[in-house]
Write a protein that holds these residues in place. Sequence first.
Motif, mmCIF file in Angstrom:
data_model
loop_
_atom_site.group_PDB
_atom_site.id
_atom_site.type_symbol
_atom_site.label_atom_id
_atom_site.label_comp_id
_atom_site.label_asym_id
_atom_site.label_seq_id
_atom_site.Cartn_x
_atom_site.Cartn_y
_atom_site.Cartn_z
ATOM 1 N N UNK A 39 -5.717 -6.817 -5.009
ATOM 2 C CA UNK A 39 -4.736 -7.650 -4.339
ATOM 3 C C UNK A 39 -3.971 -7.419 -2.967
ATOM 4 N N UNK A 40 -4.498 -6.279 -2.361
ATOM 5 C CA UNK A 40 -4.248 -5.827 -1.097
ATOM 6 C C UNK A 40 -3.816 -4.590 -0.598
ATOM 7 N N UNK A 41 -3.716 -3.677 -1.513
ATOM 8 C CA UNK A 41 -3.218 -2.397 -1.736
ATOM 9 C C UNK A 41 -4.454 -1.325 -0.987
ATOM 10 N N UNK A 42 -4.749 -1.166 0.405
ATOM 11 C CA UNK A 42 -5.815 -0.563 0.780
ATOM 12 C C UNK A 42 -5.714 0.779 0.191
ATOM 13 N N UNK A 43 -4.717 1.376 0.016
ATOM 14 C CA UNK A 43 -4.918 2.935 -0.384
ATOM 15 C C UNK A 43 -5.457 3.115 -1.585
ATOM 16 N N UNK A 44 -5.201 2.200 -2.574
ATOM 17 C CA UNK A 44 -5.921 2.218 -3.743
ATOM 18 C C UNK A 44 -7.361 2.440 -3.640
ATOM 19 N N UNK A 45 -7.823 1.266 -2.789
ATOM 20 C CA UNK A 45 -9.216 1.163 -2.441
ATOM 21 C C UNK A 45 -9.782 2.245 -1.857
ATOM 22 N N UNK A 46 -9.062 3.008 -0.893
ATOM 23 C CA UNK A 46 -9.679 4.258 -0.420
ATOM 24 C C UNK A 46 -9.787 5.435 -1.611
#
Length: 79
Positions: A39-46
């Motif tokens: 959805x756009x939260x990059x910190x969760x992706x990292x």
Amino acid sequence: MTPEFAAYQAQLKRMAWPLRAAGLALILLGASLLVASKGGDLSLGYVGFAMLGLGWGLWGYVLFVRHRWAKANPYLGER
């Protein structure tokens, strides 16, 4: 299959079982965080990629430990 060989295989399957379970949990959690971060939260992706890396690294370590144990304790009896 002889009972001795079955016992050897069972012991090999039990080797580092908690580490295998932890690695699988990290992989699943990392994958779910990657899906949630779409959805756009990059910190969760990292964090998701870090968990995937740790999970697969743990699985690789478990494979190394099991292989090392099997080489040190070969089964020499009848199969």
